[in-house]
Design an enzyme around this catalytic site. Structure first.
Site, mmCIF file in Angstrom:
data_model
loop_
_atom_site.group_PDB
_atom_site.id
_atom_site.type_symbol
_atom_site.label_atom_id
_atom_site.label_comp_id
_atom_site.label_asym_id
_atom_site.label_seq_id
_atom_site.Cartn_x
_atom_site.Cartn_y
_atom_site.Cartn_z
ATOM 1 C CD GLN A 114 7.430 17.255 -13.975
ATOM 2 O OE1 GLN A 114 6.403 17.655 -14.516
ATOM 3 N NE2 GLN A 114 7.569 15.992 -13.594
ATOM 4 C CE LYS A 117 4.814 16.102 -10.625
ATOM 5 N NZ LYS A 117 3.979 15.772 -11.813
ATOM 6 C CE LYS A 129 4.151 18.726 -17.811
ATOM 7 N NZ LYS A 129 4.031 17.609 -16.838
ATOM 8 N N GLY A 168 5.592 12.335 -21.862
ATOM 9 C CA GLY A 168 4.194 12.645 -22.154
ATOM 10 C C GLY A 168 3.511 13.421 -21.047
ATOM 11 C CG ASP A 169 1.137 16.545 -18.823
ATOM 12 O OD1 ASP A 169 1.512 16.201 -17.700
ATOM 13 O OD2 ASP A 169 0.170 17.307 -19.010
ATOM 14 C CG ASN A 244 -0.984 7.147 -18.744
ATOM 15 O OD1 ASN A 244 -0.460 7.560 -17.712
ATOM 16 N ND2 ASN A 244 -0.628 6.013 -19.303
ATOM 17 C CB SER A 380 10.358 9.342 -16.717
ATOM 18 O OG SER A 380 9.186 9.357 -17.500
HETATM 19 P P1 NDP Z 1 -4.499 12.069 -21.047
HETATM 20 O O1 NDP Z 1 -4.396 12.963 -22.208
HETATM 21 O O2 NDP Z 1 -4.188 10.626 -21.195
HETATM 22 O O3 NDP Z 1 -5.958 12.167 -20.401
HETATM 23 C C1 NDP Z 1 -6.444 13.384 -19.957
HETATM 24 C C2 NDP Z 1 -7.836 13.183 -19.398
HETATM 25 O O4 NDP Z 1 -8.223 14.355 -18.707
HETATM 26 C C3 NDP Z 1 -8.872 12.964 -20.488
HETATM 27 O O5 NDP Z 1 -9.916 12.173 -19.988
HETATM 28 C C4 NDP Z 1 -9.340 14.392 -20.754
HETATM 29 O O6 NDP Z 1 -10.630 14.495 -21.301
HETATM 30 C C5 NDP Z 1 -9.321 14.977 -19.373
HETATM 31 N N1 NDP Z 1 -9.089 16.419 -19.493
HETATM 32 C C6 NDP Z 1 -8.016 17.025 -20.033
HETATM 33 N N2 NDP Z 1 -8.152 18.352 -20.033
HETATM 34 C C7 NDP Z 1 -9.345 18.581 -19.475
HETATM 35 C C8 NDP Z 1 -10.056 19.753 -19.170
HETATM 36 N N3 NDP Z 1 -9.545 20.964 -19.467
HETATM 37 N N4 NDP Z 1 -11.275 19.617 -18.574
HETATM 38 C C9 NDP Z 1 -11.775 18.383 -18.285
HETATM 39 N N5 NDP Z 1 -11.135 17.242 -18.538
HETATM 40 C C10 NDP Z 1 -9.948 17.337 -19.124
HETATM 41 O O7 NDP Z 1 -3.560 12.732 -19.924
HETATM 42 P P2 NDP Z 1 -2.937 12.073 -18.616
HETATM 43 O O8 NDP Z 1 -3.855 11.041 -18.061
HETATM 44 O O9 NDP Z 1 -1.542 11.721 -18.907
HETATM 45 O O10 NDP Z 1 -2.883 13.336 -17.635
HETATM 46 C C11 NDP Z 1 -3.923 13.625 -16.697
HETATM 47 C C12 NDP Z 1 -3.366 14.519 -15.602
HETATM 48 O O11 NDP Z 1 -2.298 13.835 -14.937
HETATM 49 C C13 NDP Z 1 -2.774 15.847 -16.066
HETATM 50 O O12 NDP Z 1 -2.998 16.807 -15.061
HETATM 51 C C14 NDP Z 1 -1.281 15.556 -16.136
HETATM 52 O O13 NDP Z 1 -0.515 16.730 -16.013
HETATM 53 C C15 NDP Z 1 -1.132 14.661 -14.929
HETATM 54 N N6 NDP Z 1 0.039 13.794 -14.900
HETATM 55 C C16 NDP Z 1 0.325 12.939 -15.918
HETATM 56 C C17 NDP Z 1 1.426 12.104 -15.848
HETATM 57 C C18 NDP Z 1 1.717 11.102 -16.905
HETATM 58 O O14 NDP Z 1 2.667 10.333 -16.713
HETATM 59 N N7 NDP Z 1 0.981 11.010 -17.983
HETATM 60 C C19 NDP Z 1 2.352 12.175 -14.711
HETATM 61 C C20 NDP Z 1 1.924 13.046 -13.645
HETATM 62 C C21 NDP Z 1 0.821 13.841 -13.771
HETATM 63 P P3 NDP Z 1 -10.825 14.953 -22.841
HETATM 64 O O15 NDP Z 1 -10.480 13.755 -23.651
HETATM 65 O O16 NDP Z 1 -12.247 15.366 -22.931
HETATM 66 O O17 NDP Z 1 -9.885 16.111 -23.050
HETATM 67 O O1 2IT Z 2 3.582 15.672 -14.735
HETATM 68 C C1 2IT Z 2 4.410 14.754 -14.867
HETATM 69 O O2 2IT Z 2 5.134 14.394 -13.933
HETATM 70 C C2 2IT Z 2 4.500 14.085 -16.166
HETATM 71 N N1 2IT Z 2 3.746 14.444 -17.067
HETATM 72 C C3 2IT Z 2 5.513 13.017 -16.402
HETATM 73 C C4 2IT Z 2 6.853 13.609 -16.739
HETATM 74 C C5 2IT Z 2 7.920 12.626 -17.146
HETATM 75 O O3 2IT Z 2 8.992 13.121 -17.496
HETATM 76 O O4 2IT Z 2 7.721 11.404 -17.118
#
Ligand code: NDP
Ligand code: 2IT
Length: 448
Positions: A114, A117, A129, A168-169, A244, A380
């Site tokens: 982070q 980034k 984080k 969120g994450d 997401n 954000s």
């Molecule tokens: P969500 O919780 O909305 O979705 C996560 C997805 O990934 C679900 O489909 C989940 O499946 C799957 N998943 C999670 N853990 C695992 C695992 N151990 N093995 C297989 N599948 C898995 O999270 P996000 O979409 O927000 O985040 C997804 C990725 O993007 C993460 O790496 C996060 O750090 C990254 N990210 C998110 C940001 C954001 O703004 N939200 C910003 C930048 C990066 P299941 O339901 O089965 O767990």
């Molecule tokens: O991994 C990421 O950049 C996030 N989960 C979003 C962090 C944020 O503060 O919006």
């Protein structure tokens, strides 16, 4: 480690021995340190000021107990984390992850990524984080609320709009941010909107934040494709995850004329050769909170493969958007054999180092997470700007800003890669561009 200069290798060895067992953190540090050899040679002041050693040590790490009671009255104890990694460029900023796999090593890898980034966004945000080993799956709304309230009852004393701004994450979306903001407001008696981002639109949230990570990642891939006079139009794309990031990655690919044929969760993947029906997915995942396999009940041509490997499906563009290390060397080999031309990491560190190396060696455009998925945290920061001025911007204006930011990130990665003799290597470009911004600020701020 083989790509590190001897001096940097020594620093890396110290990081390993000071942080035993934290394998994801080691992996994230190694990837950055491998890029820095030439930078340290060209700018010896970074070594004089021990910038690498300092940047690998979090400014502050908070670990706390999170007790809560389920709907039956049974008591559970989880562990909460917030790692405040680096505040040279602004208040600590980064998401909260609720997932059973969370431990200090995961939060530290995410916090470390982070830093760079957030620097790449060009906006005034430091890196941090947090999260918990809480597993939200199958929990009722009330249980989620009680957990979030308990989590915030400790976290509130460590955060603030000028101090540390979580979001969120994995496992933390609008619902959880709402419960946490409510508890923060109650405890502090302050409507301090800028303390959390990813808020609801009626109480301080920003338009486009929900879409931003996925949209931004697709913009980044499109910028990479432009360097080869290509675009997403007509491309078959594979997206993993169904949360997401995956959903809004799919949406933007569709808008730009590509076709997404897969999505997944931790149980398996779906393949829909006609192209994913995104309204159906949104309803299943965002409203009904169901599993991705249920998609096939409504789309007869779609197939679900329990426990299958999503990367076996041929595609030209792959966007891993689930979790760390979900795409390994064997997957990279299959993808390249099947005609892959570009990868955009929506997730954080989804590709293993040998997988990433294979892509680079095979002329695949590779957008690393800390650059490609920076649109979420960038938006954000735009939410924080709106909160500070008590304003709210239109969707169009906010999306335009996001698109500009992603273009700028792409260009700085591209230029740094050229300057340091590895054209087209966005991994090295992103690491160097992010590092230099933070390092220069750290030197200006003195030994703190
Ligand atoms: P969500 O919780 O909305 O979705 C996560 C997805 O990934 C679900 O489909 C989940 O499946 C799957 N998943 C999670 N853990 C695992 C695992 N151990 N093995 C297989 N599948 C898995 O999270 P996000 O979409 O927000 O985040 C997804 C990725 O993007 C993460 O790496 C996060 O750090 C990254 N990210 C998110 C940001 C954001 O703004 N939200 C910003 C930048 C990066 P299941 O339901 O089965 O767990
Ligand atoms: O991994 C990421 O950049 C996030 N989960 C979003 C962090 C944020 O503060 O919006």
């Amino acid at each position: 480690m083989e790509n590190m200069t001897p001096k940097i290798k020594d620093i890396y060895k110290q990081v390993i021995s000071r942080n035993p067992g934290e394998v994801e953190f080691h992996q994230a540090v190694a990837e950055v340190l491998e890029s820095l050899g030439q930078v340290i040679e060209k700018y010896p002041e970074y070594a004089d000021h021990k910038i690498i050693e300092r940047i690998c040590e979090p400014e502050r790490q908070i670990i706390f107990r999170v007790p809560w009671a389920d709907d039956k009255g049974n008591i559970h104890i989880n562990r909460g984390f917030r790692v405040e990694f680096n505040s040279a460029l602004g208040p600590y900023k980064g998401g909260l992850r609720f997932h059973e796999s969370v431990y200090l090593g995961i939060i530290k890898f995410l916090g470390f990524e982070q830093i760079f980034k957030n620097a790449l966004t060009g906006l005034p945000i430091g890196g941090g984080k947090g999260g918990s080993d809480f597993n939200p799956k199958g929990r009722s709304d009330d249980e989620i609320m009680r957990f979030c309230q308990s989590f915030m009852t400790e976290l509130y004393r460590h955060i603030g709009e000028y101090t540390d701004v979580p979001a969120g994450d994995i496992g933390v979306g609008g619902r959880e941010v709402g419960y946490m903001f409510g508890q923060y407001k109650r405890i502090t008696n302050r409507y301090e909107a800028g303390v959390l981002t990813g808020k609801g639109l009626s109480w301080g949230g920003s338009l486009v934040r929900t879409e931003a990570t996925g949209y931004g990642a697709v913009y980044f891939v499109n910028e990479m494709l432009k360097t080869r006079n290509d675009s997403l139009a007509g491309k078959t794309c594979s997206v993993s995850g169904s949360g997401n990031v995956a959903i809004y990655t799919t949406e933007k690919i569709n808008q730009l004329g590509g076709k997404v044929v897969t999505l997944s969760d931790s149980n398996g993947y779906i393949y829909d050769e006609d192209g994913i029906d995104l309204e159906l997915v949104k309803n299943l995942k965002e409203i009904e909170r169901r599993r991705i396999k249920d998609y096939c009940q409504y789309r007869k041509n779609a197939v679900y493969k329990q426990g299958g490997n999503i990367w076996e499906i041929p595609c030209e563009v792959a966007m891993p958007s689930a979790t760390q290390n979900e795409l390994n060397l064997a997957d990279a080999e299959i993808l390249v054999k099947n005609g892959l031309i570009a990868v955009g990491e929506g997730a954080n560190m989804p590709t293993t180092p040998d997988g990433a190396r294979f892509f680079l060696n095979n002329n695949v455009l590779f957008g690393p997470g800390k650059a490609a998925n920076a649109g979420g945290v960038a938006t954000s920061a735009l939410e924080m700007q709106q909160n500070a001025s008590r304003d709210s911007w239109t969707f169009e204006y906010t999306e335009e800003r996001l698109q500009d930011i992603m273009k700028n990130i792409h260009n700085s990665c591209y230029e740094q890669a050229e300057e340091f003799g590895c054209p087209g290597n966005y991994i090295t470009g992103a690491n160097i561009a992010g590092f230099r911004k933070v390092a220069d600020a750290m030197i200006s701020l003195g030994l703190i």
